[in-house]
Design a protein around this motif. Structure first.
Motif, PDB file in Angstrom:
ATOM      1  N   LYS A 178       5.193  -5.686   5.029  1.00 33.48           N
ATOM      2  CA  LYS A 178       4.135  -5.155   4.171  1.00 33.48           C
ATOM      3  C   LYS A 178       3.384  -6.326   3.554  1.00 33.48           C
ATOM      4  O   LYS A 178       3.960  -7.380   3.331  1.00 33.48           O
ATOM      5  CB  LYS A 178       4.748  -4.334   3.026  1.00 33.48           C
ATOM      6  CG  LYS A 178       5.166  -2.926   3.426  1.00 33.48           C
ATOM      7  CD  LYS A 178       4.090  -1.931   3.036  1.00 33.48           C
ATOM      8  CE  LYS A 178       4.503  -0.488   3.276  1.00 33.48           C
ATOM      9  NZ  LYS A 178       4.490  -0.102   4.673  1.00 33.48           N
ATOM     10  N   ARG A 179       2.102  -6.090   3.285  1.00 37.53           N
ATOM     11  CA  ARG A 179       1.345  -7.167   2.642  1.00 37.53           C
ATOM     12  C   ARG A 179       1.711  -7.201   1.175  1.00 37.53           C
ATOM     13  O   ARG A 179       1.989  -6.178   0.559  1.00 37.53           O
ATOM     14  CB  ARG A 179      -0.139  -6.927   2.885  1.00 37.53           C
ATOM     15  CG  ARG A 179      -1.003  -6.694   1.697  1.00 37.53           C
ATOM     16  CD  ARG A 179      -2.427  -6.515   2.156  1.00 37.53           C
ATOM     17  NE  ARG A 179      -2.814  -5.121   2.097  1.00 37.53           N
ATOM     18  CZ  ARG A 179      -3.835  -4.683   1.377  1.00 37.53           C
ATOM     19  NH1 ARG A 179      -4.569  -5.525   0.692  1.00 37.53           N
ATOM     20  NH2 ARG A 179      -4.139  -3.422   1.346  1.00 37.53           N
ATOM     21  N   ARG A 180       1.752  -8.397   0.625  1.00 33.78           N
ATOM     22  CA  ARG A 180       2.067  -8.557  -0.785  1.00 33.78           C
ATOM     23  C   ARG A 180       0.986  -7.863  -1.596  1.00 33.78           C
ATOM     24  O   ARG A 180      -0.199  -8.014  -1.313  1.00 33.78           O
ATOM     25  CB  ARG A 180       2.126 -10.046  -1.132  1.00 33.78           C
ATOM     26  CG  ARG A 180       2.952 -10.324  -2.352  1.00 33.78           C
ATOM     27  CD  ARG A 180       2.988 -11.799  -2.642  1.00 33.78           C
ATOM     28  NE  ARG A 180       4.106 -12.500  -2.026  1.00 33.78           N
ATOM     29  CZ  ARG A 180       5.367 -12.379  -2.407  1.00 33.78           C
ATOM     30  NH1 ARG A 180       5.695 -11.545  -3.370  1.00 33.78           N
ATOM     31  NH2 ARG A 180       6.308 -13.077  -1.827  1.00 33.78           N
ATOM     32  N   SER A 181       1.375  -7.077  -2.581  1.00 31.66           N
ATOM     33  CA  SER A 181       0.405  -6.245  -3.288  1.00 31.66           C
ATOM     34  C   SER A 181      -0.652  -7.100  -3.962  1.00 31.66           C
ATOM     35  O   SER A 181      -0.377  -8.209  -4.426  1.00 31.66           O
ATOM     36  CB  SER A 181       1.105  -5.366  -4.313  1.00 31.66           C
ATOM     37  OG  SER A 181       1.525  -6.151  -5.390  1.00 31.66           O
ATOM     38  N   GLY A 182      -1.865  -6.580  -3.973  1.00 30.23           N
ATOM     39  CA  GLY A 182      -2.971  -7.289  -4.604  1.00 30.23           C
ATOM     40  C   GLY A 182      -3.664  -8.287  -3.697  1.00 30.23           C
ATOM     41  O   GLY A 182      -4.661  -8.872  -4.078  1.00 30.23           O
ATOM     42  N   GLN A 183      -3.143  -8.477  -2.492  1.00 34.57           N
ATOM     43  CA  GLN A 183      -3.774  -9.440  -1.585  1.00 34.57           C
ATOM     44  C   GLN A 183      -4.762  -8.752  -0.654  1.00 34.57           C
ATOM     45  O   GLN A 183      -4.597  -7.595  -0.298  1.00 34.57           O
ATOM     46  CB  GLN A 183      -2.706 -10.180  -0.771  1.00 34.57           C
ATOM     47  CG  GLN A 183      -1.874 -11.104  -1.639  1.00 34.57           C
ATOM     48  CD  GLN A 183      -0.908 -11.932  -0.815  1.00 34.57           C
ATOM     49  OE1 GLN A 183      -0.616 -11.620   0.329  1.00 34.57           O
ATOM     50  NE2 GLN A 183      -0.401 -12.990  -1.413  1.00 34.57           N
ATOM     51  N   TYR A 184      -5.791  -9.489  -0.270  1.00 39.08           N
ATOM     52  CA  TYR A 184      -6.853  -8.946   0.572  1.00 39.08           C
ATOM     53  C   TYR A 184      -6.680  -9.455   1.999  1.00 39.08           C
ATOM     54  O   TYR A 184      -6.577 -10.663   2.221  1.00 39.08           O
ATOM     55  CB  TYR A 184      -8.201  -9.399  -0.002  1.00 39.08           C
ATOM     56  CG  TYR A 184      -9.384  -8.916   0.788  1.00 39.08           C
ATOM     57  CD1 TYR A 184      -9.675  -7.557   0.874  1.00 39.08           C
ATOM     58  CD2 TYR A 184     -10.216  -9.818   1.453  1.00 39.08           C
ATOM     59  CE1 TYR A 184     -10.762  -7.114   1.599  1.00 39.08           C
ATOM     60  CE2 TYR A 184     -11.318  -9.376   2.176  1.00 39.08           C
ATOM     61  CZ  TYR A 184     -11.583  -8.028   2.243  1.00 39.08           C
ATOM     62  OH  TYR A 184     -12.654  -7.590   2.965  1.00 39.08           O
ATOM     63  N   THR A 212      12.383  -5.123   3.416  1.00 38.95           N
ATOM     64  CA  THR A 212      13.669  -5.139   2.715  1.00 38.95           C
ATOM     65  C   THR A 212      13.664  -6.180   1.599  1.00 38.95           C
ATOM     66  O   THR A 212      14.213  -5.958   0.534  1.00 38.95           O
ATOM     67  CB  THR A 212      14.831  -5.433   3.689  1.00 38.95           C
ATOM     68  OG1 THR A 212      14.515  -6.603   4.420  1.00 38.95           O
ATOM     69  CG2 THR A 212      15.044  -4.276   4.638  1.00 38.95           C
ATOM     70  N   ILE A 213      12.997  -7.313   1.854  1.00 38.07           N
ATOM     71  CA  ILE A 213      12.894  -8.361   0.829  1.00 38.07           C
ATOM     72  C   ILE A 213      11.989  -7.886  -0.306  1.00 38.07           C
ATOM     73  O   ILE A 213      12.225  -8.169  -1.475  1.00 38.07           O
ATOM     74  CB  ILE A 213      12.321  -9.667   1.426  1.00 38.07           C
ATOM     75  CG1 ILE A 213      13.275 -10.219   2.484  1.00 38.07           C
ATOM     76  CG2 ILE A 213      12.071 -10.708   0.338  1.00 38.07           C
ATOM     77  CD1 ILE A 213      12.729 -11.403   3.237  1.00 38.07           C
ATOM     78  N   LEU A 214      10.970  -7.125   0.089  1.00 40.23           N
ATOM     79  CA  LEU A 214       9.991  -6.634  -0.872  1.00 40.23           C
ATOM     80  C   LEU A 214      10.664  -5.892  -2.017  1.00 40.23           C
ATOM     81  O   LEU A 214      10.230  -5.948  -3.156  1.00 40.23           O
ATOM     82  CB  LEU A 214       9.020  -5.698  -0.135  1.00 40.23           C
ATOM     83  CG  LEU A 214       7.672  -5.453  -0.755  1.00 40.23           C
ATOM     84  CD1 LEU A 214       6.899  -6.760  -0.821  1.00 40.23           C
ATOM     85  CD2 LEU A 214       6.889  -4.444   0.060  1.00 40.23           C
TER      86      LEU A 214
END
Length: 174
Positions: free
Chosen positions: A39-45, A70-72
């Motif tokens: 998943k993309r790190r939240s807030g990133q474009y 899973t790391i997220l």
């Protein structure tokens, strides 16, 4: 450079084909997609843009990272990715671009291939501009009928912007 680049119409849908380009016209916007399980790190474009900086076409990147789902969920410390290449000393020019053999192209108006990002691929949801050339190649297993590859160019014909006809047939019928 030009201010109002002319946008190409949506690409003709070609099932089972991979689309690549050697160079990208100024104004092009590409988007990264995280691979399955990431998943993309939240807030990133996820978007990047080909633009002219000091009369050289180059990609403008925002910070973007795909992390394992899973790391997220855990509270892993955020890795600092340094996206700005800082000059080593004051005399060096900023961010030397890797130059592939773009000899037949004017490097002022075209960006080379964008950098690869771990666990991400480029989305087909791109915005292309006039003079863009795209290469289509049937994915393995779907290349039973020829032609299995070809190119399409975004051109202006009689004042209308079109993709040139692409005669590629990608099917898995034997």
């Amino acid at each position: 450079g030009f201010l109002f680049a002319e946008k190409c119409p949506p690409l003709p849908r070609t099932k089972f084909a991979d689309i690549t380009a050697d160079t990208y016209a100024l104004g092009t916007r590409l988007y990264y997609e995280c691979d399955s399980g990431y998943k993309r790190r939240s807030g990133q474009y996820p978007g990047i843009r080909c633009q002219s900086t000091q009369h050289v076409a180059s990609w403008v990147y925002k910070e973007f990272e795909c992390i394992n789902e899973t790391i997220l969920l855990s509270t892993a410390p955020m890795m600092e990715l340094d996206f700005t290449q800082k000059p080593e000393n004051k005399t060096e020019s900023p961010a030397p671009q890797r130059r592939e053999s773009l000899s037949e192209f004017d490097q002022k108006d075209f960006c080379g291939p964008p950098k690869t990002i771990p666990h991400a691929s480029l989305s087909q949801n791109a915005h292309y501009y006039l003079e863009q050339v795209l290469h289509f190649k049937c994915q393995s297993g779907y290349d039973k009928q020829s032609p299995t590859s070809g190119t399409s160019t975004c051109k202006k014909v009689n004042g209308k912007i079109i993709w040139t006809h692409l005669d590629v047939r990608c099917t898995n019928d034997s």
